[in-house]
Design an enzyme around this catalytic site. Structure first.
Site, PDB file in Angstrom:
ATOM      1  N   ASN A  67       0.854  -1.185   0.000  1.00  0.00           N
ATOM      2  CA  ASN A  67       0.000   0.000   0.000  1.00  0.00           C
ATOM      3  C   ASN A  67       0.898   1.245   0.000  1.00  0.00           C
ATOM      4  O   ASN A  67       1.637   1.493   0.953  1.00  0.00           O
ATOM      5  CB  ASN A  67      -0.880  -0.064   1.262  1.00  0.00           C
ATOM      6  CG  ASN A  67      -1.749   1.162   1.460  1.00  0.00           C
ATOM      7  OD1 ASN A  67      -1.320   2.296   1.223  1.00  0.00           O
ATOM      8  ND2 ASN A  67      -2.961   0.951   1.912  1.00  0.00           N
TER       9      ASN A  67
ATOM     10  N   ASP B 134      -1.348  -3.688  10.127  1.00  0.00           N
ATOM     11  CA  ASP B 134      -2.704  -3.956   9.644  1.00  0.00           C
ATOM     12  C   ASP B 134      -3.594  -2.939  10.320  1.00  0.00           C
ATOM     13  O   ASP B 134      -3.507  -2.720  11.529  1.00  0.00           O
ATOM     14  CB  ASP B 134      -3.177  -5.372   9.973  1.00  0.00           C
ATOM     15  CG  ASP B 134      -4.390  -5.716   9.113  1.00  0.00           C
ATOM     16  OD1 ASP B 134      -4.233  -5.817   7.879  1.00  0.00           O
ATOM     17  OD2 ASP B 134      -5.499  -5.838   9.659  1.00  0.00           O
TER      18      ASP B 134
END
Ligand code: IMP
Length: 207
Positions: free
Chosen positions: A15, A74
């Site tokens: 990401n 996360d």
């Protein structure tokens, strides 16, 4: 006393937004960060039922594949009116096309349909560090606030434009990178969930 992170480290993310923030956070510590994307590592399936398990899945896979200490986050947005959704499914709500405009519109529609008057939400970031010999460490940061609709601001990434952290009038999407995830030099608490988890990690693992 726990082990220190020095030298080269893999950031286990594909990401771009998170990679940029993590690099900015690590820069002052002289740790050389390469990304899982740059090393061509496969993305493991996130099969955990909470943020910590998914962060560990990503860090373990990267540490094994690269034979280097690995660092994974996360994270996601948990909405009270939606019983914590999208939560660990935050990235998936945006779909293959990473359409966060649509994901934010879905939050607004589902929160309205829930009948709950609550606009409360929080971001969570679980940071996992895994060494190739199997040693592991985990840190979790949270930031609480209100949903903002319509979303505001072009800065940041993901759900930033629809979240106003407590004590602020602007959304994360309207804040500079420094304001959102800068580490205050006076030792006070950082603002974003990721920066808060990072602060905990830095106190334990970084010089
Ligand atoms: P994952 O941790 O890669 O599963 O993805 C988490 C998702 O949560 C990201 O794709 C973003 O959509 C969202 N998210 C996590 N942290 C932030 C943040 O700081 N700002 C906005 N969205 C975030």
């Amino acid at each position: 006393m726990s082990r220190r992170l020095t030298g080269k480290l893999v950031i286990a993310t594909h990401n771009a937004g998170k990679l940029r923030e993590m690099r900015e956070l690590l820069a002052p510590y002289g740790v050389e960060a390469v990304s899982a994307g740059e090393l061509g590592l496969a993305e493991p399936e996130e099969t955990g039922s909470d943020f910590v398990s998914n962060a560990l899945i990503k860090a373990r896979a990267a540490a094994k594949a690269a034979n280097l200490p690995a660092f994974a986050d996360d994270s996601g947005l948990c909405v009270d009116a939606l019983d914590g959704a999208p939560g660990i499914y935050s990235a998936r709500w945006a779909g293959e096309a990473k359409n966060f405009g649509a994901a934010m519109a879905r939050i607004e529609a589902e929160a309205q349909a829930s009948g709950s008057p609550s606009r409360r939400a929080h971001f969570v970031s679980a940071l996992a560090v895994v060494w190739p010999d199997g040693e592991e460490a985990v840190f979790e940061g949270k930031v609480f606030g209100d949903l903002a609709f319509p979303p505001r601001g072009m800065a940041g990434f993901g759900y930033d434009p629809c979240f106003t952290p407590d004590g602020h009038a602007r959304t994360f999407g309207e804040m500079s990178a420094e304001e959102k995830h800068g580490i205050p030099p006076d030792g006070s608490e950082a603002l974003s969930h990721r920066a808060r988890a990072f602060q905990m990690m830095a106190r334990t693992l970084l010089k």
